[in-house]
Design a protein around this motif. Structure first.
Motif, PDB file in Angstrom:
ATOM      1  N   ARG A  15       0.844  -1.195   0.000  1.00 41.26           N
ATOM      2  CA  ARG A  15       0.000   0.000   0.000  1.00 41.26           C
ATOM      3  C   ARG A  15       0.876   1.240   0.000  1.00 41.26           C
ATOM      4  O   ARG A  15       1.910   1.294   0.656  1.00 41.26           O
ATOM      5  N   ARG A  16       0.376   2.206  -0.698  1.00 43.94           N
ATOM      6  CA  ARG A  16       1.113   3.467  -0.734  1.00 43.94           C
ATOM      7  C   ARG A  16       0.664   4.337   0.422  1.00 43.94           C
ATOM      8  O   ARG A  16      -0.360   4.088   1.048  1.00 43.94           O
ATOM      9  N   SER A  17       1.384   5.352   0.672  1.00 40.33           N
ATOM     10  CA  SER A  17       1.066   6.220   1.816  1.00 40.33           C
ATOM     11  C   SER A  17      -0.263   6.922   1.598  1.00 40.33           C
ATOM     12  O   SER A  17      -0.693   7.152   0.482  1.00 40.33           O
ATOM     13  N   ALA A  18      -0.925   7.295   2.697  1.00 36.14           N
ATOM     14  CA  ALA A  18      -2.233   7.939   2.630  1.00 36.14           C
ATOM     15  C   ALA A  18      -2.134   9.335   2.034  1.00 36.14           C
ATOM     16  O   ALA A  18      -3.101   9.862   1.494  1.00 36.14           O
ATOM     17  N   SER A  19      -0.972   9.954   2.119  1.00 33.33           N
ATOM     18  CA  SER A  19      -0.831  11.302   1.582  1.00 33.33           C
ATOM     19  C   SER A  19      -0.781  11.300   0.056  1.00 33.33           C
ATOM     20  O   SER A  19      -1.035  12.302  -0.576  1.00 33.33           O
ATOM     21  N   LYS A  20      -0.470  10.166  -0.545  1.00 34.73           N
ATOM     22  CA  LYS A  20      -0.370  10.073  -1.996  1.00 34.73           C
ATOM     23  C   LYS A  20      -1.349   8.999  -2.482  1.00 34.73           C
ATOM     24  O   LYS A  20      -1.001   7.829  -2.557  1.00 34.73           O
ATOM     25  N   PRO A  21      -2.608   9.346  -2.778  1.00 35.61           N
ATOM     26  CA  PRO A  21      -3.579   8.343  -3.188  1.00 35.61           C
ATOM     27  C   PRO A  21      -3.205   7.708  -4.520  1.00 35.61           C
ATOM     28  O   PRO A  21      -2.612   8.348  -5.378  1.00 35.61           O
ATOM     29  N   ASP A  22      -3.575   6.448  -4.661  1.00 36.74           N
ATOM     30  CA  ASP A  22      -3.289   5.696  -5.874  1.00 36.74           C
ATOM     31  C   ASP A  22      -4.256   6.126  -6.967  1.00 36.74           C
ATOM     32  O   ASP A  22      -5.453   6.232  -6.750  1.00 36.74           O
ATOM     33  N   SER A  23      -3.762   6.391  -8.137  1.00 37.45           N
ATOM     34  CA  SER A  23      -4.611   6.866  -9.221  1.00 37.45           C
ATOM     35  C   SER A  23      -4.735   5.838 -10.343  1.00 37.45           C
ATOM     36  O   SER A  23      -5.141   6.188 -11.436  1.00 37.45           O
ATOM     37  N   SER A  24      -4.394   4.575 -10.077  1.00 34.22           N
ATOM     38  CA  SER A  24      -4.495   3.568 -11.124  1.00 34.22           C
ATOM     39  C   SER A  24      -5.963   3.249 -11.399  1.00 34.22           C
ATOM     40  O   SER A  24      -6.846   3.464 -10.569  1.00 34.22           O
ATOM     41  N   ILE A  25      -6.229   2.743 -12.565  1.00 30.38           N
ATOM     42  CA  ILE A  25      -7.605   2.421 -12.965  1.00 30.38           C
ATOM     43  C   ILE A  25      -8.172   1.317 -12.078  1.00 30.38           C
ATOM     44  O   ILE A  25      -9.321   1.398 -11.639  1.00 30.38           O
ATOM     45  N   LEU A  26      -7.371   0.324 -11.787  1.00 36.07           N
ATOM     46  CA  LEU A  26      -7.832  -0.775 -10.944  1.00 36.07           C
ATOM     47  C   LEU A  26      -8.246  -0.281  -9.570  1.00 36.07           C
ATOM     48  O   LEU A  26      -9.305  -0.668  -9.043  1.00 36.07           O
ATOM     49  N   TYR A  27      -7.459   0.618  -8.987  1.00 40.42           N
ATOM     50  CA  TYR A  27      -7.795   1.153  -7.665  1.00 40.42           C
ATOM     51  C   TYR A  27      -9.088   1.954  -7.719  1.00 40.42           C
ATOM     52  O   TYR A  27      -9.931   1.855  -6.833  1.00 40.42           O
ATOM     53  N   ILE A  29     -11.553   1.522  -9.819  1.00 40.93           N
ATOM     54  CA  ILE A  29     -12.681   0.596 -10.025  1.00 40.93           C
ATOM     55  C   ILE A  29     -13.036  -0.100  -8.718  1.00 40.93           C
ATOM     56  O   ILE A  29     -14.206  -0.183  -8.330  1.00 40.93           O
ATOM     57  N   ILE A  30     -12.039  -0.608  -8.034  1.00 45.21           N
ATOM     58  CA  ILE A  30     -12.278  -1.342  -6.793  1.00 45.21           C
ATOM     59  C   ILE A  30     -12.863  -0.448  -5.711  1.00 45.21           C
ATOM     60  O   ILE A  30     -13.719  -0.864  -4.933  1.00 45.21           O
ATOM     61  N   SER A  31     -12.444   0.791  -5.663  1.00 43.89           N
ATOM     62  CA  SER A  31     -12.932   1.676  -4.609  1.00 43.89           C
ATOM     63  C   SER A  31     -14.248   2.367  -4.974  1.00 43.89           C
ATOM     64  O   SER A  31     -14.781   3.111  -4.156  1.00 43.89           O
ATOM     65  N   SER A  32     -14.798   2.097  -6.156  1.00 45.08           N
ATOM     66  CA  SER A  32     -16.052   2.757  -6.542  1.00 45.08           C
ATOM     67  C   SER A  32     -17.236   2.125  -5.809  1.00 45.08           C
ATOM     68  O   SER A  32     -17.215   0.959  -5.410  1.00 45.08           O
ATOM     69  N   SER A  33     -18.277   2.919  -5.617  1.00 50.81           N
ATOM     70  CA  SER A  33     -19.470   2.425  -4.914  1.00 50.81           C
ATOM     71  C   SER A  33     -20.221   1.406  -5.767  1.00 50.81           C
ATOM     72  O   SER A  33     -20.851   0.489  -5.234  1.00 50.81           O
ATOM     73  N   ILE A  34     -20.165   1.539  -7.073  1.00 53.04           N
ATOM     74  CA  ILE A  34     -20.839   0.572  -7.965  1.00 53.04           C
ATOM     75  C   ILE A  34     -20.217  -0.801  -7.795  1.00 53.04           C
ATOM     76  O   ILE A  34     -20.920  -1.808  -7.725  1.00 53.04           O
ATOM     77  N   GLY A  38     -22.105  -4.081  -6.396  1.00 57.70           N
ATOM     78  CA  GLY A  38     -22.136  -5.286  -7.226  1.00 57.70           C
ATOM     79  C   GLY A  38     -21.562  -6.485  -6.498  1.00 57.70           C
ATOM     80  O   GLY A  38     -22.088  -7.599  -6.587  1.00 57.70           O
ATOM     81  N   LYS A  39     -20.485  -6.233  -5.765  1.00 54.77           N
ATOM     82  CA  LYS A  39     -19.867  -7.308  -4.984  1.00 54.77           C
ATOM     83  C   LYS A  39     -20.820  -7.798  -3.898  1.00 54.77           C
ATOM     84  O   LYS A  39     -20.958  -9.007  -3.675  1.00 54.77           O
ATOM     85  N   GLN A  40     -21.518  -6.868  -3.239  1.00 62.49           N
ATOM     86  CA  GLN A  40     -22.487  -7.241  -2.206  1.00 62.49           C
ATOM     87  C   GLN A  40     -23.658  -8.001  -2.813  1.00 62.49           C
ATOM     88  O   GLN A  40     -24.134  -8.985  -2.250  1.00 62.49           O
ATOM     89  N   ALA A  41     -24.125  -7.569  -3.988  1.00 58.09           N
ATOM     90  CA  ALA A  41     -25.232  -8.253  -4.655  1.00 58.09           C
ATOM     91  C   ALA A  41     -24.830  -9.673  -5.055  1.00 58.09           C
ATOM     92  O   ALA A  41     -25.616 -10.617  -4.901  1.00 58.09           O
ATOM     93  N   ALA A  42     -23.619  -9.843  -5.550  1.00 60.91           N
ATOM     94  CA  ALA A  42     -23.134 -11.172  -5.914  1.00 60.91           C
ATOM     95  C   ALA A  42     -23.024 -12.068  -4.690  1.00 60.91           C
ATOM     96  O   ALA A  42     -23.367 -13.255  -4.733  1.00 60.91           O
ATOM     97  N   SER A  43     -22.570 -11.495  -3.586  1.00 57.89           N
ATOM     98  CA  SER A  43     -22.462 -12.254  -2.347  1.00 57.89           C
ATOM     99  C   SER A  43     -23.843 -12.677  -1.844  1.00 57.89           C
ATOM    100  O   SER A  43     -24.033 -13.822  -1.431  1.00 57.89           O
TER     101      SER A  43
END
Length: 105
Positions: A15-27, A29-34, A38-43
């Motif tokens: 994990r990178r430091s909290a002062s420098k948020p990760d800007s990758s596409i994967l991050y 997508i994973i951190s999005s509310s959608i 979707g993950k909760q609905a699948a579960s």
């Protein structure tokens, strides 16, 4: 001291430091509310389908054992009765008696 390799699982980058948020596409997508909804609905769907399959299995077991206990002996007895009736008709025809009309129900 050398770092020991991790056992099993997928390796995730540190994990990178909290002062420098990760800007990758994967991050993003994973951190999005959608994604989390979707993950909760699948579960939830997996949980419900698991419960449904278990209850169907229990119902099938109950139906199968009920059939074996109640109806198989009845079927065997009806077959035995039919064989006995056929044997009586065969003996009567060998002795020369006129064949009896089959009983109607």
């Amino acid at each position: 001291m050398a770092a020991q390799p991790r056992r099993g699982g997928v390796s995730v980058p540190d994990r990178r430091s909290a002062s420098k948020p990760d800007s990758s596409i994967l991050y993003r997508i994973i951190s999005s509310s959608i994604f989390s909804r979707g993950k909760q609905a699948a579960s939830d769907a997996a949980f419900v389908s698991d419960k449904l399959l278990r209850s169907i299995g229990k119902s099938a077991w109950i139906a199968g054992t009920t059939f074996l206990i109640l109806f198989v002996p009845l079927i065997i007895e009806m077959d035995r009765e039919q064989q006995f009736t056929d044997l009586e008709l065969q003996q009567a025809s060998l002795l020369g008696a006129p064949p009896a009309a089959p009983a109607r129900s």
